[in-house]
Design a protein around this motif. Structure first.
Motif, mmCIF file in Angstrom:
data_model
loop_
_atom_site.group_PDB
_atom_site.id
_atom_site.type_symbol
_atom_site.label_atom_id
_atom_site.label_comp_id
_atom_site.label_asym_id
_atom_site.label_seq_id
_atom_site.Cartn_x
_atom_site.Cartn_y
_atom_site.Cartn_z
ATOM 1 N N ILE A 70 -3.361 -6.165 -5.340
ATOM 2 C CA ILE A 70 -2.197 -5.394 -5.804
ATOM 3 C C ILE A 70 -0.878 -6.061 -5.427
ATOM 4 O O ILE A 70 0.185 -5.617 -5.874
ATOM 5 C CB ILE A 70 -2.219 -3.966 -5.230
ATOM 6 C CG1 ILE A 70 -2.175 -4.006 -3.692
ATOM 7 C CG2 ILE A 70 -3.442 -3.204 -5.730
ATOM 8 C CD1 ILE A 70 -1.936 -2.650 -3.068
ATOM 9 N N ASN A 74 -9.856 0.350 -1.826
ATOM 10 C CA ASN A 74 -10.439 -0.683 -2.695
ATOM 11 C C ASN A 74 -9.383 -1.657 -3.210
ATOM 12 O O ASN A 74 -9.593 -2.347 -4.201
ATOM 13 C CB ASN A 74 -11.180 -0.039 -3.869
ATOM 14 C CG ASN A 74 -10.253 0.781 -4.751
ATOM 15 O OD1 ASN A 74 -9.133 1.125 -4.330
ATOM 16 N ND2 ASN A 74 -10.690 1.100 -5.953
ATOM 17 N N LYS A 75 -8.241 -1.713 -2.511
ATOM 18 C CA LYS A 75 -7.160 -2.631 -2.880
ATOM 19 C C LYS A 75 -7.001 -3.684 -1.782
ATOM 20 O O LYS A 75 -7.429 -3.493 -0.637
ATOM 21 C CB LYS A 75 -5.837 -1.881 -3.062
ATOM 22 C CG LYS A 75 -5.901 -0.695 -4.026
ATOM 23 C CD LYS A 75 -6.204 -1.135 -5.455
ATOM 24 C CE LYS A 75 -5.918 -0.020 -6.462
ATOM 25 N NZ LYS A 75 -6.725 1.194 -6.234
ATOM 26 N N LYS A 131 -12.493 -5.649 -4.744
ATOM 27 C CA LYS A 131 -11.155 -5.240 -4.336
ATOM 28 C C LYS A 131 -10.147 -5.750 -5.366
ATOM 29 O O LYS A 131 -10.223 -6.909 -5.796
ATOM 30 C CB LYS A 131 -10.792 -5.819 -2.958
ATOM 31 C CG LYS A 131 -11.778 -5.499 -1.839
ATOM 32 C CD LYS A 131 -11.500 -4.174 -1.192
ATOM 33 C CE LYS A 131 -12.396 -3.968 0.015
ATOM 34 N NZ LYS A 131 -12.174 -2.647 0.657
ATOM 35 N N GLU A 132 -9.210 -4.903 -5.729
ATOM 36 C CA GLU A 132 -8.155 -5.308 -6.658
ATOM 37 C C GLU A 132 -6.960 -5.856 -5.892
ATOM 38 O O GLU A 132 -6.487 -5.243 -4.928
ATOM 39 C CB GLU A 132 -7.713 -4.121 -7.505
ATOM 40 C CG GLU A 132 -6.599 -4.481 -8.491
ATOM 41 C CD GLU A 132 -6.026 -3.269 -9.196
ATOM 42 O OE1 GLU A 132 -5.018 -3.434 -9.918
ATOM 43 O OE2 GLU A 132 -6.569 -2.157 -9.001
ATOM 44 N N LYS A 169 -5.975 -5.519 4.238
ATOM 45 C CA LYS A 169 -6.725 -4.434 3.613
ATOM 46 C C LYS A 169 -6.370 -3.122 4.309
ATOM 47 O O LYS A 169 -5.994 -3.104 5.482
ATOM 48 C CB LYS A 169 -8.229 -4.695 3.671
ATOM 49 C CG LYS A 169 -8.871 -4.613 5.033
ATOM 50 C CD LYS A 169 -10.373 -4.865 4.936
ATOM 51 C CE LYS A 169 -11.097 -4.513 6.234
ATOM 52 N NZ LYS A 169 -10.646 -5.298 7.385
ATOM 53 N N GLU A 175 -6.427 3.750 -1.494
ATOM 54 C CA GLU A 175 -6.070 2.333 -1.480
ATOM 55 C C GLU A 175 -7.134 1.485 -0.778
ATOM 56 O O GLU A 175 -6.930 0.290 -0.568
ATOM 57 C CB GLU A 175 -4.728 2.138 -0.738
ATOM 58 C CG GLU A 175 -3.538 2.784 -1.411
ATOM 59 C CD GLU A 175 -2.996 1.954 -2.561
ATOM 60 O OE1 GLU A 175 -3.737 1.753 -3.549
ATOM 61 O OE2 GLU A 175 -1.842 1.490 -2.483
ATOM 62 N N PHE A 183 0.853 -1.190 0.000
ATOM 63 C CA PHE A 183 0.000 0.000 0.000
ATOM 64 C C PHE A 183 0.890 1.243 0.000
ATOM 65 O O PHE A 183 1.899 1.296 0.728
ATOM 66 C CB PHE A 183 -0.903 0.010 1.235
ATOM 67 C CG PHE A 183 -1.889 -1.125 1.263
ATOM 68 C CD1 PHE A 183 -2.918 -1.206 0.335
ATOM 69 C CD2 PHE A 183 -1.775 -2.126 2.227
ATOM 70 C CE1 PHE A 183 -3.815 -2.265 0.370
ATOM 71 C CE2 PHE A 183 -2.668 -3.180 2.264
ATOM 72 C CZ PHE A 183 -3.700 -3.257 1.333
ATOM 73 N N ILE A 194 -9.535 -9.462 -9.430
ATOM 74 C CA ILE A 194 -10.571 -8.818 -8.622
ATOM 75 C C ILE A 194 -11.219 -9.860 -7.712
ATOM 76 O O ILE A 194 -11.604 -10.939 -8.167
ATOM 77 C CB ILE A 194 -11.651 -8.156 -9.508
ATOM 78 C CG1 ILE A 194 -11.019 -7.132 -10.461
ATOM 79 C CG2 ILE A 194 -12.723 -7.509 -8.640
ATOM 80 C CD1 ILE A 194 -10.340 -5.965 -9.751
#
Length: 786
Positions: free
Chosen positions: A583, A551-552, A580-581, A604, A549, A542, A572
């Motif tokens: 990453i 939604n990651k 949520k993606e 998260k 961030e 992050f 996803i």
């Protein structure tokens, strides 16, 4: 008659002072161990069982039939207690409990204080024995804005329980805060209470805090019930098994209850059923106490029979004068009981003096408090030990015939010799089991310490930031990073060690709708991955460079394996209805003990819930660095900091094993010492029996080395038999124990071989003294009677 028997016993002790001293010392050492273990076992079996209604109190547990196996946890939906009380007539009272909340900040005027406690229902105060000092126990938590404090917390904030009653308090934790009224002050929880809360808040407020999260598929609280007297618990479990499934159509969760008093000792579950727990340590140390007591009794038998030759003429004269076998039997039993009584007095005194050291080893506050129960237990130990130790010598010594005794024509039968040697084999088999067990336990603890946990736990500090305004947390972290000696700082939602926040709310394309898979939920702030030293396998962490961030999401390797992503970065997933993606992928790290495999987990970003602060400092000038962190913390909160090192928290996962290891070492040394004392007795007996043979051999030219070998080889053979018996048993037990760990050391051959060699060396040293004494004796003395 009794006075006469006691007088004879005392005269015998005075006549055979050396044997009396050795027997007394051996029994006293064994009984001291038994008394200390008795105190420990009594404390362990009393925890959580002091409540007056404990036989009717039950904790609700849930079995989660997940795709990756059955999992049993003590967590339930927040509304379960209320629903069970309303729908089931067997439930007299029910209380929901929040997870134990550490680091709640309390404010009253200019005073700020931290505390740890629970949200509970009013019924909780009536289910459990909560002793109130001031306030009404029956109404204390009927209001949603009520709080009950412990005496110590009330003293810290208000000065006394009386001054606290009716006062207002402002509390906050994470993003939640509220003004409450002190409606009661209770006594501080005792050592027999595992929870040890400093406050109780009203559970309905916790339900409000959960909001939409208080649904039947979210397990975020625990539930305790008071069942009506006479309830058939088995039938009740059958009735409530599908209770949650009836509320939530897609649920895979079944429900059962366990007696609250049993949850401490029986807290391990397999395939949805109770499978042990700390009770295993109670059983192990109880067995050790019994074995040590047996070894001490065997020593008494061997030493008494070994010196029986010096009492044969006494026995012969008494029998010639008309003494019956029963009278002699009574005399010898009286001697045993009197000696055991003296040994028990010494043992109680020694246990009292050793209490501080024993408490330090066990991390308990045990005390030998005399009462009816203790006197009855000690009386039972005295009778059992005295009779057990004295029965064989009494039978053995009282059976001799006067004619054989007066002619010195006493010969031991094959059965007697076999029994005596069998006792020594038993002693040393137990000693070898303990040696191997201690070695395996120590090796596993060393293995655990040396494992790569997936992060760097050294020089890593943790503390609660509940007293810091959530809006100012980032500013606090930034100032902390600027302190000389601080390498990085960040925050997360829960203590990393022993994470207990999990969810089945993670979905992805291709997931079987019937599969319900639990993922550990770790809420983090920026820089947490860098601060912890987690290793990224793919993707990125992050970062504020990428905007919002929230939604990651970042997954661990176990999660990727569970989901089955080939190229996870950019995929996803859906968490609680929000996309949520992915990453990044973080290398698996251990957040539970090494008894468990690493579970699927995700990280998260949500700084509002990430208020467990982690600070990495360098190795130099740590006191100055910690002082600097404390100053910044006090500037933001107005209260002193309470921090600890991460490796201390990690060690707490193995506190039971480490304490068991320490206890086992001391008890193992005691067993070996007592076994050697028994071997000393048998060597003395053998030397006494064979002194004429040794005299003849020396006259015929036998060397001292030859005599040493002659006397010692029989004992070495006994030890070899002990090794043959103990090694397979030790391997099986050690292997079974290691299988409780997902990550375990190997059972090296040297553990068994080295333990056996050590036992032989100890035995040779013990026997060598008596053998050398016999080999060095003047043969004329042993042959003079011929």
């Amino acid at each position: 008659m009794l006075r006469h028997q006691l007088l004879l016993a005392i005269r015998s002790f005075l006549k055979h002072k050396n044997i009396f001293a050795i027997n007394l010392f051996g029994l006293a050492v064994g009984l001291t161990t038994v008394v200390l273990i008795m105190l420990w076992v009594k404390d362990e079996t009393s925890i959580n069982r002091y409540h007056s209604q404990v036989d009717q109190i039950y904790t609700v547990l849930t079995n989660h039939d997940n795709a990756n196996g059955m999992v049993t946890i003590p967590y339930t939906p927040a509304r379960l207690a209320e629903a069970l009380k309303e729908e089931l007539p067997q439930v007299e009272k029910a209380s929901g409990l929040s997870p134990f909340i550490d680091g709640v900040s309390f404010e009253s005027g200019e005073i700020t204080m931290e505390g740890a406690g629970l949200f509970v229902d009013q019924d909780y105060l009536e289910i459990f024995d909560v002793d109130f000092l001031v306030g009404s126990k029956e109404k204390a938590l009927t209001g949603i804005n009520s709080i009950v404090l412990t005496e110590s917390l009330a003293n810290k904030i208000f000065g006394s329980p009386q001054l606290a009653l009716g006062k207002s308090l402002h509390w906050k934790v994470f993003n939640f805060q509220n003004d409450v009224e002190v409606t009661g002050v209770m006594k501080d929880p005792g050592n027999l209470d595992v929870r040890k809360p400093e406050f109780y808040l009203a559970f309905p407020y916790f339900v409000e805090m959960l909001g939409d999260g208080a649904h039947w598929d979210n397990f975020n609280s625990t539930t305790d019930l008071l069942l009506k007297e006479g309830t058939d618990v088995q039938a009740f479990n059958e009735q409530i098994g599908s209770f949650i499934k009836d509320k939530e159509a897609n649920s895979n969760v079944s429900v059962f209850v366990q007696n609250f008093g049993d949850t401490y000792l029986y807290g391990t579950y397999e395939k949805g059923k109770v499978a042990g727990g700390r009770i295993s340590y109670v059983k192990i140390f109880s067995a050790i106490a019994i074995f040590i007591l047996l070894i001490a009794c065997i020593n008494f038998m061997n030493l008494t029979t070994a010196r029986s030759m010096s009492r044969l003429k006494e026995i012969g004269v008494k029998k010639s004068m008309g003494a019956s076998r029963g009278g002699l039997f009574t005399q010898f039993i009286t001697e045993s009981l009197l000696l055991t009584f003296f040994a028990l007095i010494l043992a109680v005194l020694a246990a009292y003096l050793l209490q501080p050291i024993f408490n330090q080893i066990t991390s308990k506050t045990l005390s030998l408090q005399f009462g009816t129960q203790i006197f009855l237990i000690l009386g039972g130990i005295w009778l059992v030990t005295g009779l057990l130790a004295g029965i064989y010598p009494a039978v053995y010594l009282s059976k001799f015939k006067p004619v054989e005794v007066m002619k010195s024509n006493v010969k031991g039968s094959f059965g007697e010799i076999l029994a005596r040697k069998g006792l020594v084999i038993f002693q040393f088999s137990i000693s070898l089991l303990l040696i191997i067990g201690i070695t395996v336990l120590s090796k596993q603890m060393s293995f655990i310490q040396s494992q790569n946990l997936g992060y760097q736990q050294e020089h890593l500090l943790e503390f609660n930031a509940s007293g810091i305004d959530p809006q100012k947390l980032d500013a606090f972290l930034e100032q902390t990073r600027n302190i000389p000696g601080v390498e990085n700082a960040s925050s997360l939602s829960h203590p990393l060690v022993g994470l207990a926040s999990s969810t089945i709310g993670l979905e992805w394309d291709g997931k079987d709708p019937e599969d319900q898979i639990k993922f550990e939920n770790i809420t983090v702030n920026m820089e947490l991955i860098e601060t912890m030293g987690f290793e990224m396998v793919a993707g990125r962490t992050f970062s504020p460079d990428f905007g919002d961030e929230s939604n990651k999401i970042i997954l661990n390797e176990a999660a990727i394996k569970t989901i089955g992503f080939q190229d996870p970065v950019g995929q996803i997933v859906n968490l609680w209805g929000e996309d949520k993606e992915v990453i990044g992928v973080v290398k698996d790290f251990h957040f539970e003990s090494l008894k468990e495999n690493v579970k699927p987990a995700f990280l998260k970003y949500d700084p509002g819930f990430a208020q467990k602060v982690m600070v990495r400092i360098n190795a130099s000038n740590q006191p100055e660095t910690i002082a600097g962190i404390g100053e910044v913390f006090e500037d933001f909160t107005g209260q002193p900091i309470n921090l600890k090192f991460m490796d201390e928290d990690y060690q707490s996962l193995y506190a039971s094993e480490q304490r068991a290891s320490s206890l086992a070492k001391y008890f193992g040394l005691t067993a070996i010492f007592l076994s050697c004392l028994g071997l000393f007795g048998l060597a003395a007996f053998t030397a006494e029996k064979r002194k004429k043979e040794i005299g003849v051999r020396k006259v015929m030219g036998a060397s001292t080395t030859g005599i040493l070998t002659l006397v010692s080889k029989d004992f070495v053979n006994l030890i070899l038999v002990s090794i043959l018996i103990a090694v397979p048993i030790a391997w099986y037990l050690a292997n079974s124990w290691l299988e409780t760990y997902a990550f375990q050391t190997n059972l090296s051959w040297w553990i068994f071989a080295g333990s056996g060699v050590l036992l032989i060396l100890i035995s040779l040293v013990t026997v060598g003294f008596q053998a050398f004494k016999a080999a060095s004796a003047n043969p004329i003395n042993s042959l003079r009677s011929e």
